[in-house]
Design a protein around this motif. Structure first.
Motif, PDB file in Angstrom:
ATOM      1  N   VAL A  92       6.741   7.143  -4.852  1.00 51.14           N
ATOM      2  CA  VAL A  92       5.746   6.639  -3.901  1.00 51.14           C
ATOM      3  C   VAL A  92       6.305   6.775  -2.492  1.00 51.14           C
ATOM      4  CG1 VAL A  92       4.740   5.024  -5.550  1.00 51.14           C
ATOM      5  CG2 VAL A  92       6.592   4.256  -4.068  1.00 51.14           C
ATOM      6  N   ALA A  93       5.428   6.649  -1.525  1.00 50.31           N
ATOM      7  CA  ALA A  93       5.834   6.702  -0.124  1.00 50.31           C
ATOM      8  C   ALA A  93       5.017   5.686   0.655  1.00 50.31           C
ATOM      9  CB  ALA A  93       5.611   8.109   0.448  1.00 50.31           C
ATOM     10  N   GLY A  94       5.607   5.221   1.746  1.00 50.97           N
ATOM     11  CA  GLY A  94       4.873   4.325   2.632  1.00 50.97           C
ATOM     12  C   GLY A  94       5.119   2.862   2.405  1.00 50.97           C
ATOM     13  N   GLY A 144      -5.283  15.699  -6.028  1.00 53.55           N
ATOM     14  CA  GLY A 144      -5.859  14.992  -4.894  1.00 53.55           C
ATOM     15  C   GLY A 144      -4.947  13.881  -4.450  1.00 53.55           C
ATOM     16  N   PRO A 145      -5.103  13.437  -3.208  1.00 53.91           N
ATOM     17  CA  PRO A 145      -4.269  12.355  -2.705  1.00 53.91           C
ATOM     18  C   PRO A 145      -4.563  11.051  -3.434  1.00 53.91           C
ATOM     19  CG  PRO A 145      -6.044  12.841  -1.174  1.00 53.91           C
ATOM     20  CD  PRO A 145      -6.077  13.913  -2.210  1.00 53.91           C
ATOM     21  N   VAL A 146      -3.499  10.280  -3.690  1.00 55.93           N
ATOM     22  CA  VAL A 146      -3.619   9.022  -4.425  1.00 55.93           C
ATOM     23  C   VAL A 146      -3.064   7.903  -3.566  1.00 55.93           C
ATOM     24  CG1 VAL A 146      -2.959   7.764  -6.508  1.00 55.93           C
ATOM     25  CG2 VAL A 146      -3.391  10.214  -6.633  1.00 55.93           C
ATOM     26  N   ARG A 147      -3.806   6.809  -3.509  1.00 52.89           N
ATOM     27  CA  ARG A 147      -3.387   5.640  -2.723  1.00 52.89           C
ATOM     28  C   ARG A 147      -3.532   4.401  -3.589  1.00 52.89           C
ATOM     29  NH1 ARG A 147      -6.194   2.205   0.999  1.00 52.89           N
ATOM     30  NH2 ARG A 147      -4.883   1.478   2.728  1.00 52.89           N
ATOM     31  N   LEU A 148      -2.468   3.637  -3.695  1.00 51.77           N
ATOM     32  CA  LEU A 148      -2.450   2.409  -4.493  1.00 51.77           C
ATOM     33  C   LEU A 148      -2.238   1.225  -3.567  1.00 51.77           C
ATOM     34  CD1 LEU A 148      -2.304   0.990  -7.340  1.00 51.77           C
ATOM     35  CD2 LEU A 148       0.182   1.300  -7.185  1.00 51.77           C
ATOM     36  N   SER A 149      -3.090   0.206  -3.695  1.00 48.63           N
ATOM     37  CA  SER A 149      -2.980  -0.975  -2.841  1.00 48.63           C
ATOM     38  C   SER A 149      -2.968  -2.231  -3.690  1.00 48.63           C
ATOM     39  CB  SER A 149      -4.158  -1.056  -1.857  1.00 48.63           C
ATOM     40  OG  SER A 149      -4.213   0.076  -1.022  1.00 48.63           O
ATOM     41  N   VAL A 150      -2.071  -3.150  -3.336  1.00 45.69           N
ATOM     42  CA  VAL A 150      -2.038  -4.475  -3.942  1.00 45.69           C
ATOM     43  C   VAL A 150      -2.151  -5.486  -2.809  1.00 45.69           C
ATOM     44  CG1 VAL A 150      -0.736  -6.124  -5.325  1.00 45.69           C
ATOM     45  CG2 VAL A 150      -0.574  -3.681  -5.834  1.00 45.69           C
ATOM     46  N   ASP A 168      11.099   3.582  -3.064  1.00 47.55           N
ATOM     47  CA  ASP A 168      10.287   4.789  -3.221  1.00 47.55           C
ATOM     48  C   ASP A 168       9.909   5.043  -4.673  1.00 47.55           C
ATOM     49  OD1 ASP A 168      12.713   5.450  -4.304  1.00 47.55           O
ATOM     50  OD2 ASP A 168      12.991   7.289  -3.143  1.00 47.55           O
ATOM     51  N   ARG A 169       9.914   3.990  -5.508  1.00 51.42           N
ATOM     52  CA  ARG A 169       9.607   4.138  -6.924  1.00 51.42           C
ATOM     53  C   ARG A 169       8.497   3.183  -7.342  1.00 51.42           C
ATOM     54  NH1 ARG A 169      11.053   8.504  -9.586  1.00 51.42           N
ATOM     55  NH2 ARG A 169      10.524   9.257  -7.518  1.00 51.42           N
ATOM     56  N   LEU A 170       7.603   3.684  -8.164  1.00 53.10           N
ATOM     57  CA  LEU A 170       6.645   2.859  -8.887  1.00 53.10           C
ATOM     58  C   LEU A 170       7.001   2.946 -10.367  1.00 53.10           C
ATOM     59  CD1 LEU A 170       3.964   1.292  -9.436  1.00 53.10           C
ATOM     60  CD2 LEU A 170       2.839   3.538  -9.551  1.00 53.10           C
ATOM     61  N   HIS A 171       7.334   1.808 -10.946  1.00 47.01           N
ATOM     62  CA  HIS A 171       7.543   1.759 -12.388  1.00 47.01           C
ATOM     63  C   HIS A 171       6.304   1.140 -13.025  1.00 47.01           C
ATOM     64  CE1 HIS A 171      11.846   2.127 -11.250  1.00 47.01           C
ATOM     65  NE2 HIS A 171      11.927   2.758 -12.415  1.00 47.01           N
ATOM     66  N   VAL A 172       5.843   1.737 -14.108  1.00 48.80           N
ATOM     67  CA  VAL A 172       4.771   1.142 -14.903  1.00 48.80           C
ATOM     68  C   VAL A 172       5.367   0.798 -16.265  1.00 48.80           C
ATOM     69  CG1 VAL A 172       2.852   2.226 -13.696  1.00 48.80           C
ATOM     70  CG2 VAL A 172       3.941   3.449 -15.567  1.00 48.80           C
ATOM     71  N   VAL A 173       5.037  -0.408 -16.736  1.00 49.61           N
ATOM     72  CA  VAL A 173       5.693  -0.953 -17.931  1.00 49.61           C
ATOM     73  C   VAL A 173       4.651  -1.616 -18.818  1.00 49.61           C
ATOM     74  CG1 VAL A 173       7.568  -2.422 -18.780  1.00 49.61           C
ATOM     75  CG2 VAL A 173       7.682  -1.473 -16.458  1.00 49.61           C
ATOM     76  N   ALA A 174       4.787  -1.435 -20.126  1.00 44.98           N
ATOM     77  CA  ALA A 174       3.933  -2.125 -21.091  1.00 44.98           C
ATOM     78  C   ALA A 174       4.773  -2.529 -22.287  1.00 44.98           C
ATOM     79  CB  ALA A 174       2.765  -1.235 -21.535  1.00 44.98           C
ATOM     80  N   THR A 231       0.865  -1.172   0.000  1.00 46.71           N
ATOM     81  CA  THR A 231       0.000   0.000   0.000  1.00 46.71           C
ATOM     82  C   THR A 231       0.902   1.222   0.000  1.00 46.71           C
ATOM     83  OG1 THR A 231      -1.755  -1.136   1.217  1.00 46.71           O
ATOM     84  CG2 THR A 231      -1.799   1.272   1.216  1.00 46.71           C
ATOM     85  N   VAL A 232       0.750   2.053  -1.028  1.00 47.05           N
ATOM     86  CA  VAL A 232       1.639   3.207  -1.165  1.00 47.05           C
ATOM     87  C   VAL A 232       0.816   4.455  -1.436  1.00 47.05           C
ATOM     88  CG1 VAL A 232       3.589   1.821  -2.007  1.00 47.05           C
ATOM     89  CG2 VAL A 232       1.973   2.794  -3.644  1.00 47.05           C
TER      90      VAL A 232
END
Length: 355
Positions: free
Chosen positions: A182-184, A210-216, A163-169, A123-124
Motif C-alpha cells: 500500500v502507499a499513502g 484499475g486504481p484501488v483506494r481503501l479507506s477506514v 507500506d503493508r496491508l495484511h488480510v487475515v482470516a 486511507t491507502v
C-alpha cells in the motif's frame, strides 16, 4: 462375529479407538486373524463397547473405565456407582473452577480500554492495483469463521501498517494470512474487521485492472476501484492477535506439486476418529523431502494428522502450482507457504490421533 468396522459403526467408537482399547486390554476382540491381524468381536461385546463409548464421551479416565467395565455385570454395583459419582463430582468441580476463571477474564475484558474504534482512520492506495488485493482475499477467504458464537471471526481482518496491508482470516482450526503493498499511509497501525458479505462485494469489484483506494474511517470501511465502490460497517469486535500465532519456519519442509498432492489426498488413505468426525489425512515427510500419506499401521512417531478437507481448501487457496509444506511434531500446526511469497500462507491445526 462382528468385524471391527461393524463394531465401530454400531458402538460409536472409531476403528482407531477400538484398536487402542485392544492394546490397552480394555476391550479385547474375541478373535484376531493370525495372518491378516484383523479383529473380530462377539455379538455380546457390542453392549460393552457402547458402555465404553459412553464413559469415553464423559471423559472418564482409563483406569476408572477398566473398573467400571469389570464391575458392570456383577451382582454388586456399589463400586460402579461410586466411580460414576466420583467422576461426576470431578466434572462439576472442574466446571465450577472454569466458570470462576472465565468470570474473571470477562471482568478484565470489560475494563479494558479500547479507543481504536472511534479513532482509527486510514486511507491507502494499492500500487499493484486490483489483482494484488484480489489475490490476497482469495488466499484467505476459505478460513473465515462461521460460528455464530464467535462473531469476531466472521470476517476478514484488514491490518494496515506502514507500506503493508495484511488480510487475515481464522475459524480457530485454520488461519490464512496474505499481504499486499500500500502507499499513502503515514500513521499508526489501523485494523478493521470487514464482514464476510462486504468482503465478497469487495472481491467482486476486483475483476480487472484499475486504481484501488481503501479507506477506514471509524467504524466504516470503503473500497473504491475506479468509479465503483463497496462500503459498509466494520464488525464491532476485537480480532485475535494473529501475530502471536504465526508459525516459525522450522521442522521438515517439502515442496509439493499441488495437482499431484491433491489427487493423492483425494484417492489415498484416510482415517476417521468417529461417525461424526472429519476424514483425516496422516502425513509424514520422509528423508529427501518427500511427503507420504500414512496408512493404518504406520508407526512413524512424527506423523501428523490433519482435516483432509481443510488441507484441500488450503491447497486451492495457495494459488500456486507448487507450495512449501512445513511439518513439525504431531502437536505443532502445519504450514503451507508460497515459494515466491512466504508472507502469504495458511496454517492448519493438527488433529490428535487416538493411537
Amino acid at each position: 462375529m462382528r468385524s471391527i468396522g461393524e463394531m465401530a459403526r454400531d458402538s460409536g467408537l472409531g476403528v482407531s479407538a477400538l484398536r487402542f482399547y485392544d492394546r490397552a486390554g480394555v476391550l479385547v476382540p474375541a478373535w484376531v486373524d493370525p495372518v491378516s491381524g484383523y479383529r473380530w468381536y462377539e455379538t455380546g461385546q457390542l453392549e460393552e463397547a457402547r458402555l465404553l463409548a459412553r464413559l469415553r464421551r464423559a471423559g472418564m479416565p482409563l483406569p476408572d473405565i477398566r473398573l467400571v467395565l469389570a464391575g458392570w455385570s456383577g451382582a454388586d454395583t456399589g463400586l460402579v456407582r461410586k466411580l460414576l459419582t466420583a467422576h461426576l463430582d470431578r466434572l462439576e468441580q472442574g466446571l465450577s473452577d472454569a466458570r470462576g476463571e472465565f468470570s474473571a477474564l470477562r471482568a478484565l475484558l470489560d475494563h479494558r480500554e479500547n479507543a481504536m474504534t472511534s479513532l482509527r482512520t486510514a486511507t491507502v492506495r494499492m500500487p499493484g492495483a486490483a489483482p494484488d488485493l484480489a489475490a490476497a482475499l482469495d488466499a484467505v477467504r476459505f478460513a473465515v469463521g462461521t460460528d455464530p458464537e464467535l462473531p469476531s471471526l466472521g470476517g476478514v481482518l484488514f491490518d494496515v501498517e506502514g507500506d503493508r496491508l495484511h488480510v487475515v482470516a481464522t475459524d480457530r482450526y485454520r488461519m490464512a494470512v496474505a499481504q499486499a503493498g500500500v502507499a499513502g499511509h503515514d500513521g499508526s497501525r489501523v485494523q478493521a474487521i470487514v464482514p464476510t458479505p462486504l468482503v465478497d462485494a469487495m472481491r467482486a469489484l476486483l475483476d480487472g485492472d484499475g486504481p484501488v483506494r481503501l479507506s477506514v474511517e471509524g467504524d466504516r470501511v470503503t473500497l473504491e476501484v475506479g468509479d465503483r465502490q463497496a462500503a459498509g460497517q466494520c464488525l464491532d469486535h476485537d480480532f485475535p492477535d494473529y501475530r502471536r500465532l504465526l508459525p516459525k519456519a522450522r521442522g521438515r519442509r517439502a515442496v509439493v506439486e499441488v495437482a499431484a498432492f491433491r489427487k493423492a489426498l483425494e484417492t489415498g488413505p484416510v482415517r476417521s476418529e468417529g461417525a461424526a468426525a472429519p476424514d483425516l489425512s496422516v502425513l509424514s515427510v520422509r528423508d529427501g523431502g518427500t511427503v507420504t500419506l500414512c496408512a493404518d499401521g504406520d508407526t512413524d512417531p512424527d506423523r501428523v494428522a490433519v482435516n483432509r478437507d481443510f488441507l484441500l481448501d488450503a491447497l486451492a487457496a495457495g494459488g500456486r502450482d507448487r507450495l512449501v509444506l512445513e511439518l513439525d511434531t504431531p502437536t505443532v500446526p502445519i504450514a503451507l507457504r508460497r515459494p515466491d511469497d512466504e508472507g502469504t500462507f495458511s496454517i492448519l491445526m493438527p488433529v490428535r490421533l487416538e493411537d
